[in-house]
Design an enzyme around this catalytic site. Sequence first.
Site, PDB file in Angstrom:
ATOM      1  N   HIS A 143       0.395   7.541  56.701  1.00  0.00           N
ATOM      2  CA  HIS A 143      -0.843   8.195  56.278  1.00  0.00           C
ATOM      3  C   HIS A 143      -0.593   9.280  55.235  1.00  0.00           C
ATOM      4  CE1 HIS A 143      -5.049   9.257  56.621  1.00  0.00           C
ATOM      5  NE2 HIS A 143      -4.738  10.518  56.809  1.00  0.00           N
ATOM      6  N   SER A 193      -7.801  10.150  52.890  1.00  0.00           N
ATOM      7  CA  SER A 193      -8.079  10.552  54.264  1.00  0.00           C
ATOM      8  C   SER A 193      -9.549  10.978  54.392  1.00  0.00           C
ATOM      9  CB  SER A 193      -7.115  11.662  54.692  1.00  0.00           C
ATOM     10  OG  SER A 193      -7.152  11.858  56.090  1.00  0.00           O
ATOM     11  N   GLU A 242       0.019   2.419  58.558  1.00  0.00           N
ATOM     12  CA  GLU A 242      -1.283   2.798  59.101  1.00  0.00           C
ATOM     13  C   GLU A 242      -1.933   1.664  59.888  1.00  0.00           C
ATOM     14  OE1 GLU A 242      -3.508   6.002  56.689  1.00  0.00           O
ATOM     15  OE2 GLU A 242      -2.725   4.614  55.180  1.00  0.00           O
TER      16      GLU A 242
END
Length: 289
Positions: free
Chosen positions: A261, A161, A223
């Site tokens: 995610h 991330s 995602e």
Amino acid sequence: MVWEGMLKDEKSSSMYTITGTEQQQIVSGLNREYHIFISKPNVEPPATGYPVIYYLDGNSVFGTVVEAMRIQSAKPEKTGVVPAVIVGIGYPTDSPFSPARFYDYTITRGEIPMRSKPDGTAWPDQGGAEEFLSFIEEELKPKIHRTYPTDPSKQALFGHSLGGLFVLYALFAKPAAFRTYIAGSPSIHLNERSILEKETMFRNQLEKQTICADLLIGIGELENNHKSNIGNYAKKMVGRLSNYENRGLKVNFIEFAEEGHSSVLPPLVNRSLRYSCETWNRSFQDRQA
């Protein structure tokens, strides 16, 4: 810089601990405090020293990666995973993620496109990636190398991330810092202008000189439909960087089925072990050729 001994909880004698690990506190030269998690292999080091994998967001991933390493490195001839020192770079918090990561992992102050977070609160301070990379290179890595016999040619950096964004920044800013870079679900959209500028400068550099680095970018299948367009950003970057294999940059992409995610993190952590070892072995074979 302050390097303290192992932390102990004197209030709880039943607290679970992971064998072969320790925790350290470091205050950087710029007075930022980090909680460092370390796992050392229980076997003698190779003549060149242990490989090392540095994991960002150590509070959230250290336990997962240490157990995965412990199980798989017991039979490297079958798994392809060799014993390595694991270093989790975290923060003095009991939460899996600290707001301090926003400063360390982002490139430019005030570039996040939204004025506030989805919950309406203000974003933490940003723009400290250059300082954070200097801390890793000039303070943390030398300390690890002095404390444990490590191999400078077999070093990897993992982030997910915002951490994935920082991994890309580290590659573009200082490609020789690590042999292997693993960027999971990189939040390119939060620093799009800055990271694309760094990428362009990096690609221009590759036109003039060769490097020796491997990059894995991984995302979860779900995602691809994320409102941030995070999956598409990652795939486009893979497409651009894949053109430079003849300049010493080897790029790989992996998409984990049915993962989002957050849920992609455990399988990506697991994959990072074998991928790092594969790149180190290839580097050795290239030197022998």
